[in-house]
Design a protein around this motif. Structure first.
Motif, PDB file in Angstrom:
ATOM      1  N   GLU A  87       0.742  -1.157   0.138  1.00 44.67           N
ATOM      2  CA  GLU A  87      -0.110   0.228   0.080  1.00 44.67           C
ATOM      3  C   GLU A  87       0.971   1.310   0.091  1.00 44.67           C
ATOM      4  O   GLU A  87       0.123   2.676  -0.258  1.00 44.67           O
ATOM      5  CB  GLU A  87      -1.458   0.280   1.175  1.00 44.67           C
ATOM      6  N   TYR A  88       1.912   1.552   0.843  1.00 44.89           N
ATOM      7  CA  TYR A  88       3.101   2.479   0.337  1.00 44.89           C
ATOM      8  C   TYR A  88       3.722   2.950  -1.013  1.00 44.89           C
ATOM      9  O   TYR A  88       3.487   3.556  -1.240  1.00 44.89           O
ATOM     10  CB  TYR A  88       4.059   1.843   1.664  1.00 44.89           C
ATOM     11  N   ASP A 148       1.682   1.002  -3.922  1.00 49.14           N
ATOM     12  CA  ASP A 148       0.803   1.650  -4.116  1.00 49.14           C
ATOM     13  C   ASP A 148       0.400   2.747  -4.350  1.00 49.14           C
ATOM     14  O   ASP A 148      -0.148   3.704  -5.932  1.00 49.14           O
ATOM     15  CB  ASP A 148      -0.007   0.104  -4.167  1.00 49.14           C
ATOM     16  N   ASN A 149       0.276   3.412  -3.606  1.00 43.81           N
ATOM     17  CA  ASN A 149      -0.377   4.790  -3.626  1.00 43.81           C
ATOM     18  C   ASN A 149       1.286   6.351  -3.223  1.00 43.81           C
ATOM     19  O   ASN A 149       0.813   7.408  -2.896  1.00 43.81           O
ATOM     20  CB  ASN A 149      -0.831   5.382  -1.759  1.00 43.81           C
ATOM     21  N   ASN A 150       2.309   5.516  -3.885  1.00 43.30           N
ATOM     22  CA  ASN A 150       3.128   6.911  -3.461  1.00 43.30           C
ATOM     23  C   ASN A 150       3.617   7.818  -2.238  1.00 43.30           C
ATOM     24  O   ASN A 150       3.019   8.407  -2.332  1.00 43.30           O
ATOM     25  CB  ASN A 150       2.673   7.464  -5.090  1.00 43.30           C
ATOM     26  N   LEU A 151       3.390   6.864  -1.190  1.00 38.43           N
ATOM     27  CA  LEU A 151       3.433   7.849  -0.100  1.00 38.43           C
ATOM     28  C   LEU A 151       4.551   8.129   0.017  1.00 38.43           C
ATOM     29  O   LEU A 151       5.006   8.782   1.378  1.00 38.43           O
ATOM     30  CB  LEU A 151       2.961   7.211   1.058  1.00 38.43           C
ATOM     31  N   ALA A 211      -3.936   8.340   4.253  1.00 37.34           N
ATOM     32  CA  ALA A 211      -2.934   7.193   4.193  1.00 37.34           C
ATOM     33  C   ALA A 211      -3.502   5.962   4.934  1.00 37.34           C
ATOM     34  O   ALA A 211      -3.902   4.592   5.082  1.00 37.34           O
ATOM     35  CB  ALA A 211      -2.194   7.068   3.431  1.00 37.34           C
ATOM     36  N   ASP A 250      -7.406   5.170   5.982  1.00 34.59           N
ATOM     37  CA  ASP A 250      -7.679   4.591   4.401  1.00 34.59           C
ATOM     38  C   ASP A 250      -6.755   2.713   4.375  1.00 34.59           C
ATOM     39  O   ASP A 250      -7.875   1.753   3.956  1.00 34.59           O
ATOM     40  CB  ASP A 250      -7.339   4.909   3.090  1.00 34.59           C
ATOM     41  N   HIS A 251      -5.816   2.649   5.408  1.00 36.46           N
ATOM     42  CA  HIS A 251      -4.715   1.803   5.380  1.00 36.46           C
ATOM     43  C   HIS A 251      -4.331   1.395   6.085  1.00 36.46           C
ATOM     44  O   HIS A 251      -2.756   1.751   6.038  1.00 36.46           O
ATOM     45  CB  HIS A 251      -3.806   1.377   3.636  1.00 36.46           C
TER      46      HIS A 251
END
Length: 115
Positions: free
Chosen positions: A64-65, A67-70, A83, A86-87
Motif C-alpha cells: 500500500e505504501y 501503490d499509493n506513492n506514499l 493514508a 484508509d490503509h
C-alpha cells in the motif's frame, strides 16, 4: 491504570508485546486496529504521545505504501495520516498507550518504559 494496545494478532511482535503485558499482570484494552482503525484525531494524539511525525509511524515495506506513492516528500502530514487510516496495515505495530504516553513494542520490552 488503563492500558491500551493497538494489536495485530497475526504479528509476532504484537503477540509478544501483548503476552509481556499479561505476564506483568496487565489486562489491556485490545484494539485490533486493522478492523477498527483509529480516527484522524486519535491517530494524531498517538503520534504526539510517541513524539513522532506521521511518516515515522508508517510501515514503508507494505505494498500500500508503494501503490499509493506514499514516499512522495510533497505529501502533507494530513495526507499521510489519511493514508494510514484508509490503509491501517501501514501503521507500525504494536502501540501501547497508558497515562498519556505511548511506545511501539519493537522490541516488546520497550513498552515497559511507560508502565
Amino acid at each position: 491504570m488503563a492500558v491500551e494496545i493497538f494489536h495485530n494478532p497475526r504479528c509476532s511482535k504484537s503477540r509478544q508485546t501483548l503476552a509481556l503485558l499479561q505476564e506483568k499482570g496487565i489486562d489491556p484494552d485490545v484494539t485490533e486496529y486493522l478492523t477498527s482503525p483509529p480516527t484522524k484525531e486519535r491517530l494524531t494524539e498517538i503520534l504526539e504521545m510517541l513524539h513522532m511525525q506521521p511518516r515515522e509511524l508508517m510501515r514503508k515495506g507494505e505494498s500500500e505504501y508503494k501503490d499509493n506513492n506514499l514516499g512522495d516528500p510533497a505529501l502533507s502530514d494530513d495526507a499521510v495520516i489519511k493514508a494510514m487510516i484508509d490503509h491501517p496495515k501501514l501503521i507500525e505495530r504494536p502501540i501501547v498507550i497508558t497515562n498519556g504516553k505511548a511506545r511501539i513494542g519493537r522490541p516488546p520490552e520497550s513498552v515497559l518504559e511507560i508502565l
